[in-house]
Design an enzyme around this catalytic site. Structure first.
Site, PDB file in Angstrom:
ATOM      1  N   ARG A  84      15.966  67.428 -12.563  1.00 20.56           N
ATOM      2  CA  ARG A  84      15.827  67.940 -13.938  1.00 20.56           C
ATOM      3  C   ARG A  84      16.677  67.044 -14.815  1.00 20.56           C
ATOM      4  O   ARG A  84      17.899  66.964 -14.628  1.00 20.56           O
ATOM      5  CB  ARG A  84      16.303  69.387 -14.031  1.00 20.56           C
ATOM      6  CG  ARG A  84      16.496  69.840 -15.465  1.00 20.56           C
ATOM      7  CD  ARG A  84      16.657  71.327 -15.620  1.00 20.56           C
ATOM      8  NE  ARG A  84      15.399  72.005 -15.363  1.00 20.56           N
ATOM      9  CZ  ARG A  84      15.156  73.282 -15.679  1.00 20.56           C
ATOM     10  NH1 ARG A  84      16.083  74.007 -16.275  1.00 20.56           N
ATOM     11  NH2 ARG A  84      13.986  73.828 -15.415  1.00 20.56           N
ATOM     12  N   HIS A 114       6.997  69.758 -17.792  1.00 20.23           N
ATOM     13  CA  HIS A 114       7.554  70.752 -16.859  1.00 20.23           C
ATOM     14  C   HIS A 114       6.417  71.223 -15.930  1.00 20.23           C
ATOM     15  O   HIS A 114       5.984  72.374 -15.983  1.00 20.23           O
ATOM     16  CB  HIS A 114       8.158  71.920 -17.647  1.00 20.23           C
ATOM     17  CG  HIS A 114       9.084  72.792 -16.860  1.00 20.23           C
ATOM     18  ND1 HIS A 114       9.413  72.544 -15.537  1.00 20.23           N
ATOM     19  CD2 HIS A 114       9.759  73.930 -17.190  1.00 20.23           C
ATOM     20  CE1 HIS A 114      10.253  73.478 -15.115  1.00 20.23           C
ATOM     21  NE2 HIS A 114      10.469  74.332 -16.087  1.00 20.23           N
ATOM     22  N   CYS A 151       8.070  80.800 -20.164  1.00 17.99           N
ATOM     23  CA  CYS A 151       8.729  80.128 -19.033  1.00 17.99           C
ATOM     24  C   CYS A 151      10.133  80.681 -18.790  1.00 17.99           C
ATOM     25  O   CYS A 151      10.638  80.621 -17.674  1.00 17.99           O
ATOM     26  CB  CYS A 151       8.768  78.625 -19.265  1.00 17.99           C
ATOM     27  SG  CYS A 151       9.508  78.169 -20.848  1.00 17.99           S
ATOM     28  N   ASP A 198       7.611  79.381 -26.149  1.00 18.35           N
ATOM     29  CA  ASP A 198       8.827  78.820 -25.557  1.00 18.35           C
ATOM     30  C   ASP A 198       9.864  78.741 -26.684  1.00 18.35           C
ATOM     31  O   ASP A 198       9.519  78.883 -27.869  1.00 18.35           O
ATOM     32  CB  ASP A 198       8.505  77.421 -24.971  1.00 18.35           C
ATOM     33  CG  ASP A 198       9.670  76.804 -24.211  1.00 18.35           C
ATOM     34  OD1 ASP A 198      10.637  77.530 -23.893  1.00 18.35           O
ATOM     35  OD2 ASP A 198       9.614  75.582 -23.942  1.00 18.35           O
TER      36      ASP A 198
HETATM   37  N1  NVA Z   1      11.426  73.787 -23.444  1.00 16.50           N
HETATM   38  C1  NVA Z   1      12.507  74.364 -22.676  1.00 16.50           C
HETATM   39  C2  NVA Z   1      11.992  74.844 -21.358  1.00 16.50           C
HETATM   40  C3  NVA Z   1      13.032  75.531 -20.494  1.00 16.50           C
HETATM   41  C4  NVA Z   1      12.492  75.967 -19.167  1.00 16.50           C
HETATM   42  C5  NVA Z   1      13.591  73.324 -22.497  1.00 16.50           C
HETATM   43  O1  NVA Z   1      13.263  72.150 -22.226  1.00 16.50           O
HETATM   44  O2  NVA Z   1      14.761  73.653 -22.643  1.00 16.50           O
HETATM   45  N1   CP Z   2      11.665  78.166 -16.688  1.00 18.14           N
HETATM   46  C1   CP Z   2      12.645  77.456 -16.142  1.00 18.14           C
HETATM   47  O1   CP Z   2      12.493  76.305 -15.762  1.00 18.14           O
HETATM   48  O2   CP Z   2      13.806  78.129 -16.044  1.00 18.14           O
HETATM   49  P1   CP Z   2      15.227  77.504 -15.718  1.00 18.14           P
HETATM   50  O3   CP Z   2      15.625  76.655 -16.897  1.00 18.14           O
HETATM   51  O4   CP Z   2      16.120  78.693 -15.545  1.00 18.14           O
HETATM   52  O5   CP Z   2      15.120  76.684 -14.470  1.00 18.14           O
END
Ligand code: NVA
Ligand code: CP
Length: 322
Positions: free
Chosen positions: A115, A142, A277, A237
């Protein structure tokens, strides 16, 4: 379509999951089918061992609850193990080249889930490493979340093709991966975002063309109610993603009318489901009434991260076994 008993049209040949753009419709179905089977096996107490003796390295440059727990628990349920590596602790965070990191980890572990911010860092891991690389979220995509989302939609609706998904909010990593994943499987996608925050036009063009091939439509608009009209699935989101904390106030203004609320439910199909999500900000991108209401399936969706991620690991690291 009976996805649990899906018959693959061709052998699964993907080495990585960098973006769902790389996976065929058949490969996505194979993964969903694996996830559904692994879920049923887990619920009925059947042992799984396809990752026996194998280790997944999990590199995190951003926070996580669901992704970390689903991969770590998933690897263990498949008979393997997972290693949590925060970039603030490993040498990558002090400037060790990603190419060296890729080669070192390739000598010790059997797969890497990462990540991070830049998609190009994932591509570099895949280029210099010799083991599967899994995208656990970048600024661009994602894909793991979308596999869990498609699984949830299938479980709730009994089908995927021909449904309409509406996404209201930022044209971010979720918007990109949803339009890519849905366009592969023949779902219509309508995204409503304010000007200046629309999805990347390169991915939009890709998804529009891809949808045409699969008999569906991807449309981008500005009006949330236009996107939500007759939708089977409502999705949103956060307004400010990880790494955009400094823009939070500006974004609050820009997105103030981009909320899934009772007005969206009123124009969507009566039996629509609500997905997010997570993590969510109640009162911003979604009202409490919707996210905690009868249409919301967010916790089934979150649980499916575990099963979907097991499907990904089984295919990429476990030779497609159970
Ligand atoms: N768009 C959000 C998704 C988190 C799962 C982010 O990148 O923070
Ligand atoms: N939806 C998702 O990826 O959650 P986290 O940021 O908690 O991993």
């Amino acid at each position: 379509m009976d996805l649990m008993n899906y018959q693959a049209k061709a052998p699964f040949t993907q080495k990585h999951l960098l973006t769902l753009q790389d996976w065929s419709e058949d490969e996505i179905y194979q993964c969903l089918s694996h996830a559904l089977k692994l879920k049923a096996m887990q619920k009925s107490g059947q042992k799984q061992s396809c990752l026996s003796g194998k280790t997944l390295a999990m590199i995190f440059a951003k926070s996580s609850t669901r992704t970390r727990v689903s991969f770590e628990v998933g690897a263990s349920q498949l008979g393997g193990s997972a290693l949590f590596l925060s970039t603030s602790d490993i040498q990558l965070g002090r400037g060790e080249p990603i190419s060296d990191t890729a080669q070192v980890l390739s000598r010790m572990v059997d797969g890497i889930m990462i990540r991070t911010f830049k998609q190009s860092d994932l591509e570099a891991l895949a280029k210099y490493g010799s083991i599967p690389i899994i995208n656990g979220l970048t600024d661009e995509f994602h894909p793991c979340q979308v596999l869990a989302d498609l699984m949830t939609i299938y479980e709730k609706k009994g089908t995927l093709k021909g449904l309409k998904l509406a996404f209201v909010g930022d044209g971010n990593n979720m918007a990109h991966s949803l339009m890519i994943g849905c366009s592969k499987l023949g779902l219509d996608v309508s995204i409503a975002s304010p000007d200046g925050y629309k999805p990347n036009p390169v991915y939009t063009a890709w998804a529009v063309a891809n949808a045409e091939k699969h008999g569906s439509k991807v449309t981008i608009c500005t009006d949330p109610l236009e996107a939500c009209k007759d939708a089977d699935v409502l999705y949103t989101d956060v307004w400010a993603s990880m790494g955009q904390e400094g823009e939070a106030e500006v974004r609050k203004q820009a997105f103030s009318s981009y909320q899934i609320n009772a007005d969206c439910l009123a124009v969507a199909k009566k039996d629509c489901i609500f997905l997010h999500c997570l993590p969510a900000h109640r009162g911003e991108e979604v009202t409490s009434e919707v996210i905690d209401g009868a249409h919301s399936v967010i916790f089934d969706e979150a649980e499916n991260r575990l099963h979907a991620q097991k499907g990904v690991m089984a295919l990429l690291m476990g030779n497609g076994g159970f």
